[in-house]
Design an enzyme around this catalytic site. Structure first.
Site, mmCIF file in Angstrom:
data_model
loop_
_atom_site.group_PDB
_atom_site.id
_atom_site.type_symbol
_atom_site.label_atom_id
_atom_site.label_comp_id
_atom_site.label_asym_id
_atom_site.label_seq_id
_atom_site.Cartn_x
_atom_site.Cartn_y
_atom_site.Cartn_z
ATOM 1 N N ASP A 112 -2.802 -10.473 -2.764
ATOM 2 C CA ASP A 112 -3.337 -10.051 -1.469
ATOM 3 C C ASP A 112 -4.822 -9.721 -1.664
ATOM 4 O OD1 ASP A 112 -2.106 -8.804 1.313
ATOM 5 O OD2 ASP A 112 -3.909 -7.733 0.662
ATOM 6 N N HIS A 171 -6.398 -7.240 -0.504
ATOM 7 C CA HIS A 171 -6.588 -5.807 -0.702
ATOM 8 C C HIS A 171 -5.937 -5.379 -2.011
ATOM 9 C CE1 HIS A 171 -6.669 -6.465 3.698
ATOM 10 N NE2 HIS A 171 -7.643 -5.557 3.672
ATOM 11 N N HIS A 220 0.819 -1.219 0.000
ATOM 12 C CA HIS A 220 0.000 0.000 0.000
ATOM 13 C C HIS A 220 0.855 1.274 0.000
ATOM 14 C CE1 HIS A 220 -3.643 -2.272 0.363
ATOM 15 N NE2 HIS A 220 -3.309 -2.790 1.530
ATOM 16 N N ASP A 235 -4.550 -12.870 2.926
ATOM 17 C CA ASP A 235 -5.789 -12.491 3.602
ATOM 18 C C ASP A 235 -7.040 -12.823 2.797
ATOM 19 O OD1 ASP A 235 -4.803 -10.598 1.899
ATOM 20 O OD2 ASP A 235 -4.797 -8.962 3.336
HETATM 21 ZN ZN ZN Z 1 -4.153 -7.244 2.518
#
Ligand code: ZN
Ligand code: ZN
Lengths: 440, 576
Positions: free
Chosen positions: A151, A153, A112, A240
């Protein structure tokens, strides 16, 4: 004696003495049970699996990728230097052919973290994959790199860093941004004008299971990878998407992650998120390591694994097929649209607001890029935050044409410090990083 | 007085050590096929003219288990393995009676899948029908909770001579190594026990009433009785004996590289502030990696009798040996021949040695003396290269905390100790080439036996506390205790140390020789949701390998260490 088909290197750095805060998901305990499982399975004794001690990255490594505000040491800790160093160590071993594949099982994560860094967002401060890739480019002359971010996200940091880089293919599969942080990563996000189509986003609906992930691997990821022909494939191996993860809503499994890894066949995997530290990480990591090494992983299962219970609904399957079709439709049109964008030329601008959830900072950016037919184009970012910081950052790409290079320095010279705390130029072509600041 | 005996490949060394120093020493040839006679004759030789009543302790370092394993003479073992998910337990199949069964314990020690009693009964009757006497029972994560191993053993009921549970061999995680370790222990236990019962009896008839100890691979001793249950711990005690022998002469607060130069091989080890460096997990034998605690030693195929060859103008030494040096009747040139030609060693037939070096000189295009000098240098170069590589491997061991990473502790030897037959001849060159003080250990020819004699009893203990589950356990030692939610790391450390001391005493340590240390200490807050639900504490403690009190000081007092360029000669004081 078990033997790995592919010689596989591991850097395991669980940072047992570092946490964002005591009860934060990114805490000391996160990789404890993974280490237990890896040790108990005896993976490090397998012929063809080797463990390396991580190096540390330095300021120059960070400056190839980021503009850290006010400076590098204010936004990172030692743990970031080691986690980035772990990725760098693995990458060095791969390009030097000491190993064929590698896995940096390190924390904290990085996907991120964007070009400009005012603090931490989504538990990330610096982008360890990007730092690793840009090191490989400078030290080993690697050109074409693909990153597959698995991931849950959206890897918005990595996307931001490579938005204008046509030599880096970034593919992210993630839970639909309308249902999860950071809220981005839609199919129409395809990259800047000079790098159009080397950013690919595949948002998946909540409750997607093995079937759905493997479907997009076969129908989207693999064909696009195949067409791009990267020299090296990186997997941002967040975990995740697991059915037990406490902060997401997917139905993926250790078996699924191992199969996905086998399909993508990355040279380097780098751990990203994954916060089901007991129910998922021990099994997913063992699955990924075995899949990388080419060893039978069919017995790696979570204690409560029940594929029938996890199976996705027919509606979800249909939705995923639709998303996959849409992405491919866009992708087929890329050459045509890119040509049009390049012919338009000129300077393209965009404005954005970026929120740093971990450090609670609000940043505004005004970005401009020179749409150049000779190179990927010089770009700059004006960035100001609700904390009152204001900077101007200029990037001269590695393969900048002379006029873009000159334009970068013209922007640098002509911008007055009256308006900014600092003016920075990241000149990748000449391997320079210059900062203009108010005298103290 | 203490007797130390170390069985080597060619010789068996025996010493008699008193508080005043080395009293007597003997060397007898090792009869590989008759270790019993070798040991007894060694003991008889060294006790000649001694009143055996004054002997307080007797320590044996033997090759019995090592040979039995390497020569495949172990007995068949029934292996019952509860693997659970992970790597396929078939991958660790060992022996002809290997049975993966159901049952799974997770990393926290929680039961995920129970065992199936009827499955065990079927296997037990099959093993009995096959005439199997030794059984090993191993479960994944049994060191976190041994309940399945214990249940399986209970179900096996009678009819077996020896049953060993995986959680008893080590507190360390590593399922494949646990399987191998249990298998090795179980396969040699019968041989070991009958052999040492016979030795015990013979020693008794010699009138020696002193307690008998055996040396382990970690440079510690354990009582002979205790070793009967874990004979695997005596694998490769030889290299450990040498390093422990060198230990008393090492300087404090420095790092010492110990080289034991033999005829065929050289063993290398490291001392840090007079404490030997241990292997992180355990020894490897015959291609099997185990959890047998051992010193960090490496063996290279380079010794005084290694074959010297010249290929494309370069000297290659070893890895093979084809009998003795030419100067001693052998047929190929060796480093020993070079030593004789250079006049460094004054034994053997100098003419034959010269012939050996002339042969090398011919290939190199130089005279025999120059050739000998080249061989001498090449030997030392290879030795130091191997030592440096070993040190580098040690320094590359990963660490898992930022603090340890930033501390970046590195091993860098500041002195070299050499032992073994050819030791004095190589000291000056090794010193010159390494730039480090290089010393020949006093009594270097029997220092291994001295090491065996004086090593203290060692052991290790791992305590695992999970306050969320409310338990503190050290399954290796059958310890289990409920604890409250506020159980602290200090309490855990105290508990671990007291259990360790108890264990050391059970294995034969006298209380004044128990020097404990914490090897590993980790504490984690367990957070579920956004609340701290408990603490996960892991403490590993050990009795430091070292020498028993009362002997070391006296021994080193009478010896002044020779200066670097002047290796010491052997001049033991004998009791007439
Ligand atoms: Zn994540
Ligand atoms: Zn340009």
């Amino acid at each position: 004696m078990i033997k790995a088909t592919y010689k596989t290197g591991l850097v395991f750095f669980p940072a047992f003495d570092w946490a964002i805060s005591p009860t934060h998901p990114e805490r000391e305990e996160r990789l404890l049970y993974t280490q237990d499982q890896v040790l108990e399975e005896g993976l490090l004794d397998i012929d063809g699996i080797v463990e390396f001690k991580p190096d540390m990255i330095n300021r120059d490594d960070i400056r190839r990728v980021h503009f850290c505000i006010p400076d590098e040491w204010s936004v990172i800790t030692d743990s970031h230097l080691i986690s980035g160093g772990g990725a760098k160590t693995i990458a060095t071993m791969v390009v030097n052919r000491v190993i064929q594949r590698g896995f940096a099982l390190v924390r904290p994560p990085g996907h991120h973290a964007m070009r400009v860094v005012h603090g931490a967002r989504g538990f990330c401060n610096i982008n360890i994959e990007a730092i690793m890739i840009e090191y490989l480019r400078d030290a080993y002359g690697i050109e074409k790199v693909a990153i597959v971010d698995t991931d849950c996200h959206h890897g918005d940091g990595t996307q931001d860093i490579y938005w204008h880089d046509p030599d880096t293919l970034f593919i992210s599969i993630h839970q639909d941004g309308r249902t999860l942080y950071p809220g981005s990563g839609f199919p129409h996000e395809l990259g800047g004008p000079t790098a159009f189509g080397t950013t690919i986003n595949i948002p998946l609906p909540p409750r997607t299971s093995e079937e759905g992930f493997l479907y997009v691997a076969d129908h989207v990821i693999l064909p696009i990878l195949e067409a791009f022909k990267p020299e090296i494939i990186i997997n941002s191996a967040g975990q995740d998407n697991h059915y037990t993860d406490p902060i997401t809503d997917m139905r993926f499994s250790a078996q699924g992650y191992a199969k996905l890894t086998e399909k993508i066949s990355p040279h380097i995997a780098v751990l990203e998120g994954g916060y089901s530290i007991e129910g998922a990480l021990p099994y997913v990591n063992v699955g990924i390591i075995l899949a990388l090494a080419g060893i039978d992983y069919s017995h790696v299962k979570e204690p409560d694994y029940d594929p029938d219970q996890l199976r996705q609904s027919p509606e979800i399957t249909k939705h995923i097929e639709k998303v996959a079709n849409q992405v491919m439709e866009y992708w087929y049109k890329v050459p045509e649209i890119k040509e049009k964008l390049l012919n338009q030329g000129g300077i393209k601008e965009r404005e954005r607001t970026i929120y740093y959830d971990t450090d609670n900072i609000l940043e505004n950016q005004r970005e401009k890029v020179k749409v150049c037919i000779d190179c990927s184009g010089v770009w700059s970012i004006e960035s100001w935050t609700d904390r009152g910081r204001r900077i101007y950052a200029i990037h001269v790409p590695r393969k900048a044409c002379p006029s873009c290079e000159a334009l970068g320095y013209e922007w640098y010279e002509s911008t007055s410090l009256k308006l900014f705390d600092a003016i920075l130029i990241q000149d990748r072509k000449n391997r320079r990083f210059i900062v203009k600041k108010h005298p103290m | 007085m203490i007797i130390g005996l170390d069985v080597g490949g060619t010789h068996t060394d025996v010493v008699l050590v008193g508080k005043e120093g080395l009293i007597n020493q003997a060397k007898v040839p090792t009869e590989k096929t008759n270790l019993f006679d070798t040991i007894i004759s060694g003991l008889q030789r060294v006790t000649q003219g001694i009143r055996v009543e004054v002997i307080e302790r007797l320590v044996l370092s033997t090759t019995l288990t090592t040979n039995a394993i390497l020569e495949g003479k172990g007995e068949p073992v029934g292996m019952i393995v509860a693997g659970g998910p992970g790597l396929n337990p078939e991958l660790f199949r060992i022996g002809n009676h290997y049975y993966p069964v159901s049952g799974y314990i997770d990393h926290r020690g929680r039961e995920v899948q129970p065992i199936n009693p009827s499955e065990i009964e079927t296997i037990a009757s099959k093993l009995r029908a096959d005439g199997i006497k030794s059984v090993g029972v191993v479960g994944k994560f049994s060191v976190r909770n041994p309940v399945h191993e214990n249940q399986i053993i209970k179900k096996l009921s009678n009819g077996f001579d020896y049953v060993l549970a995986g959680h008893r061999v080590s507190g360390n995680l590593n399922f494949p190594r646990r399987i191998a370790t249990v298998f090795l222990n179980a396969s040699v236990q019968g041989i070991y026990k009958s052999f040492f019962l016979a030795i015990q009896k013979s020693i008794a008839t010699m009138g020696i009433k002193a307690p008998i100890y055996v040396l382990k691979a970690d440079g510690g001793t354990m009582s002979l009785e205790a070793s009967m249950n874990f004979p695997g711990q005596t694998i490769f005690s030889g290299p450990a004996a040498s390093i422990m022998g060198a230990l008393s002469y090492a300087n404090p607060r420095v790092e010492t590289l110990v080289l034991d130069i033999g005829g065929t091989t050289t063993d290398m080890g490291i001392l840090i502030d007079r404490v030997p460096l241990l292997e992180p997990l355990g020894i490897e034998i015959g291609g099997l990696r185990t959890l047998v605690r051992s010193l960090n030693t490496e063996s290279i195929a380079l010794g005084g009798d290694s074959v010297v060859r010249v290929k494309e103008g370069h000297i290659f030494i070893g890895p093979d040996r084809e009998g003795p040096a030419m100067a001693f009747g052998g047929s190929v040139p060796t480093p020993t021949d070079a030593l004789i030609v250079l006049g460094i060693m004054k034994e053997g037939d100098p003419l034959r040695a010269e012939k050996a070096m002339a042969f090398i000189g011919e290939a190199l295009g130089c005279d025999p003396i120059s050739a000998a000098r080249e061989v001498y240098t090449a030997f030392c170069h290879m030795l130091l290269g191997a030592a440096r590589a070993m040190v580098e491997r040690i320094n590359q061991r990963p660490v898992y905390t930022i603090r340890e990473f930033l501390d970046a502790y590195r091993v860098e030897p500041q002195e070299i100790f050499i032992i073994g037959g050819p030791a004095p001849y190589f000291a000056p060159k090794l010193s010159e080439m390494s730039g480090l003080p290089t010393r020949v250990v006093p009594y270097h020819e029997v220092v291994n036996a001295i090491g065996a004699a004086l090593s203290r009893t060692t052991c290790e203990l791992t305590l695992f506390v999970d306050t969320e589950r409310g338990i503190a356990s050290a399954p290796e030692d059958g310890f289990y205790k409920p604890v409250g939610s506020n159980f602290s790391i200090d309490e855990a450390r105290d508990l671990a140390v007291s259990l360790l001391v108890q264990k050391a005493q059970n294995e034969g340590a006298s209380s004044e020789n128990i020097e404990t240390e914490v090897v590993e200490e980790l504490q984690f807050n367990m957070v579920r949701g956004f609340y701290t639900t408990g603490k996960n504490i892991r403490v590993k403690v050990q009795v430091k390998p070292g020498l028993i009190n009362g002997y070391r000081v006296e021994l080193s007092k009478e010896l002044s260490l020779g200066d670097v360029s002047n290796p010491m000669t052997v001049n033991p004081r004998r009791l007439e």
